[in-house]
Design a protein around this motif. Structure first.
Motif, mmCIF file in Angstrom:
data_model
loop_
_atom_site.group_PDB
_atom_site.id
_atom_site.type_symbol
_atom_site.label_atom_id
_atom_site.label_comp_id
_atom_site.label_asym_id
_atom_site.label_seq_id
_atom_site.Cartn_x
_atom_site.Cartn_y
_atom_site.Cartn_z
ATOM 1 N N GLU A 44 0.848 -1.197 0.000
ATOM 2 C CA GLU A 44 0.000 0.000 0.000
ATOM 3 C C GLU A 44 0.881 1.244 0.000
ATOM 4 O O GLU A 44 2.023 1.198 0.452
ATOM 5 C CB GLU A 44 -0.862 0.062 1.268
ATOM 6 N N GLY A 45 0.309 2.341 -0.459
ATOM 7 C CA GLY A 45 0.995 3.628 -0.386
ATOM 8 C C GLY A 45 1.855 3.894 -1.601
ATOM 9 O O GLY A 45 2.240 2.985 -2.337
ATOM 10 N N ASP A 46 2.163 5.176 -1.788
ATOM 11 C CA ASP A 46 2.944 5.607 -2.948
ATOM 12 C C ASP A 46 4.444 5.397 -2.774
ATOM 13 O O ASP A 46 5.166 5.272 -3.755
ATOM 14 C CB ASP A 46 2.675 7.086 -3.242
ATOM 15 N N LEU A 47 4.924 5.384 -1.557
ATOM 16 C CA LEU A 47 6.345 5.230 -1.287
ATOM 17 C C LEU A 47 6.812 3.836 -1.705
ATOM 18 O O LEU A 47 6.202 2.832 -1.333
ATOM 19 C CB LEU A 47 6.617 5.445 0.211
ATOM 20 N N GLN A 48 7.880 3.784 -2.471
ATOM 21 C CA GLN A 48 8.454 2.502 -2.908
ATOM 22 C C GLN A 48 9.843 2.349 -2.301
ATOM 23 O O GLN A 48 10.646 3.277 -2.350
ATOM 24 C CB GLN A 48 8.562 2.453 -4.436
ATOM 25 N N LEU A 49 10.113 1.191 -1.744
ATOM 26 C CA LEU A 49 11.460 0.909 -1.262
ATOM 27 C C LEU A 49 12.335 0.608 -2.477
ATOM 28 O O LEU A 49 11.883 -0.042 -3.419
ATOM 29 C CB LEU A 49 11.446 -0.284 -0.305
ATOM 30 N N GLU B 99 7.963 3.487 5.683
ATOM 31 C CA GLU B 99 8.591 4.713 6.183
ATOM 32 C C GLU B 99 9.579 4.405 7.302
ATOM 33 O O GLU B 99 10.666 4.984 7.376
ATOM 34 C CB GLU B 99 7.523 5.688 6.677
ATOM 35 N N ARG B 100 9.210 3.480 8.175
ATOM 36 C CA ARG B 100 10.100 3.107 9.282
ATOM 37 C C ARG B 100 11.325 2.341 8.774
ATOM 38 O O ARG B 100 12.415 2.473 9.329
ATOM 39 C CB ARG B 100 9.346 2.285 10.325
ATOM 40 N N VAL B 101 11.169 1.533 7.738
ATOM 41 C CA VAL B 101 12.317 0.832 7.158
ATOM 42 C C VAL B 101 13.377 1.844 6.746
ATOM 43 O O VAL B 101 14.556 1.712 7.092
ATOM 44 C CB VAL B 101 11.900 -0.034 5.943
ATOM 45 N N ILE B 102 12.964 2.877 6.024
ATOM 46 C CA ILE B 102 13.900 3.882 5.531
ATOM 47 C C ILE B 102 14.516 4.669 6.687
ATOM 48 O O ILE B 102 15.734 4.855 6.750
ATOM 49 C CB ILE B 102 13.187 4.818 4.524
ATOM 50 N N ALA B 103 13.682 5.108 7.628
ATOM 51 C CA ALA B 103 14.169 5.904 8.760
ATOM 52 C C ALA B 103 15.136 5.104 9.629
ATOM 53 O O ALA B 103 16.179 5.625 10.059
ATOM 54 C CB ALA B 103 12.989 6.407 9.590
ATOM 55 N N GLN B 104 14.813 3.856 9.910
ATOM 56 C CA GLN B 104 15.664 3.048 10.776
ATOM 57 C C GLN B 104 16.968 2.657 10.087
ATOM 58 O O GLN B 104 18.005 2.561 10.746
ATOM 59 C CB GLN B 104 14.914 1.815 11.280
ATOM 60 N N ALA B 105 16.932 2.430 8.789
ATOM 61 C CA ALA B 105 18.170 2.137 8.066
ATOM 62 C C ALA B 105 19.131 3.313 8.217
ATOM 63 O O ALA B 105 20.321 3.128 8.506
ATOM 64 C CB ALA B 105 17.875 1.872 6.587
ATOM 65 N N GLU B 106 18.608 4.513 8.074
ATOM 66 C CA GLU B 106 19.444 5.709 8.236
ATOM 67 C C GLU B 106 19.911 5.851 9.677
ATOM 68 O O GLU B 106 21.087 6.092 9.938
ATOM 69 C CB GLU B 106 18.652 6.949 7.810
ATOM 70 N N GLU C 154 17.788 -3.471 6.620
ATOM 71 C CA GLU C 154 16.727 -3.194 7.587
ATOM 72 C C GLU C 154 15.454 -3.968 7.236
ATOM 73 O O GLU C 154 14.825 -4.563 8.105
ATOM 74 C CB GLU C 154 16.423 -1.694 7.649
ATOM 75 N N TYR C 155 15.092 -3.966 5.982
ATOM 76 C CA TYR C 155 13.907 -4.688 5.517
ATOM 77 C C TYR C 155 14.058 -6.184 5.795
ATOM 78 O O TYR C 155 13.154 -6.828 6.345
ATOM 79 C CB TYR C 155 13.723 -4.405 4.026
ATOM 80 N N ALA C 156 15.204 -6.752 5.450
ATOM 81 C CA ALA C 156 15.452 -8.177 5.678
ATOM 82 C C ALA C 156 15.439 -8.488 7.170
ATOM 83 O O ALA C 156 14.893 -9.516 7.589
ATOM 84 C CB ALA C 156 16.789 -8.586 5.051
ATOM 85 N N PHE C 157 16.021 -7.617 7.973
ATOM 86 C CA PHE C 157 16.035 -7.815 9.424
ATOM 87 C C PHE C 157 14.611 -7.874 9.974
ATOM 88 O O PHE C 157 14.289 -8.750 10.780
ATOM 89 C CB PHE C 157 16.816 -6.692 10.116
ATOM 90 N N LEU C 158 13.756 -6.941 9.561
ATOM 91 C CA LEU C 158 12.384 -6.913 10.078
ATOM 92 C C LEU C 158 11.621 -8.176 9.696
ATOM 93 O O LEU C 158 10.828 -8.689 10.489
ATOM 94 C CB LEU C 158 11.655 -5.655 9.597
ATOM 95 N N ILE C 159 11.870 -8.696 8.508
ATOM 96 C CA ILE C 159 11.206 -9.927 8.096
ATOM 97 C C ILE C 159 11.737 -11.106 8.914
ATOM 98 O O ILE C 159 10.953 -11.927 9.409
ATOM 99 C CB ILE C 159 11.363 -10.172 6.579
#
Length: 164
Positions: A8-13, A107-114, A123-128
């Motif tokens: 969902e949402g316009d933001l793309q990782l 949004e949190r994936v991007i913020a936390q990676a930074e 970060e994405y792989a870690f959360l999964i």
């Protein structure tokens, strides 16, 4: 393994989100020695939507990085043998073990990676990986449980060559 993937949402990782999710989910299942084909649902969403879910399901009114909704109550984390006597956790059509749902805030994936100084991919792989462990019965409420989960998360990501 079946991944029911929705975004969902316009933001793309800036990565192949479905492909990486499949890799991490398979690695987590293999790491834990899951003897069954499994189904996992993954929703990538935005902060507003995950905040609403967090409020509705956990009574915490703030956005979070990931929510896990396990479908199985494990007698012991990562132990699947009790399922031989109870087929209620299996999809009657596919025969696959239905592990549960993962919801991630892009949004949190991007913020936390930074914030943590590593890649968005990591970060994405870690959360999964973290959420998959929850879907297989692990938790981190006690210090000992936290240490076990952290080591398993590191091992899964290292097997995939995804490091900080």
């Amino acid at each position: 393994m079946t991944l029911l993937f929705e975004e969902e949402g316009d933001l793309q990782l800036p990565l192949e989100t479905k492909v990486l999710a499949e890799e991490v989910i398979e690695a987590a299942l293999d790491y834990e020695g899951c003897p069954y084909e499994a189904t996992v649902s993954l929703l990538l969403t935005m902060n507003n939507e995950i905040q609403e879910m967090n409020r509705n399901f956990r009574e915490i009114d703030r956005a979070t990085d990931v929510l896990s909704f396990p479908m199985i109550a494990y007698e012991e984390a990562g132990t699947f043998d009790f399922l031989e006597e109870d087929d209620s956790a299996f999809d009657p059509e596919s025969g696959e073990l239905v592990l549960g749902d993962i919801v991630i805030s892009k949004e949190r994936v991007i913020a936390q990676a930074e914030e943590y100084g590593h890649s968005i991919r990591r970060e994405y792989a870690f959360l999964i990986a973290h959420s998959m462990l929850h879907l297989m019965g692990y938790d981190h409420m006690e210090e000992e449980e936290r240490a076990v989960m952290e080591q398993k998360q590191r091992d899964i990501l290292e097997q995939l060559g995804i490091t900080r």
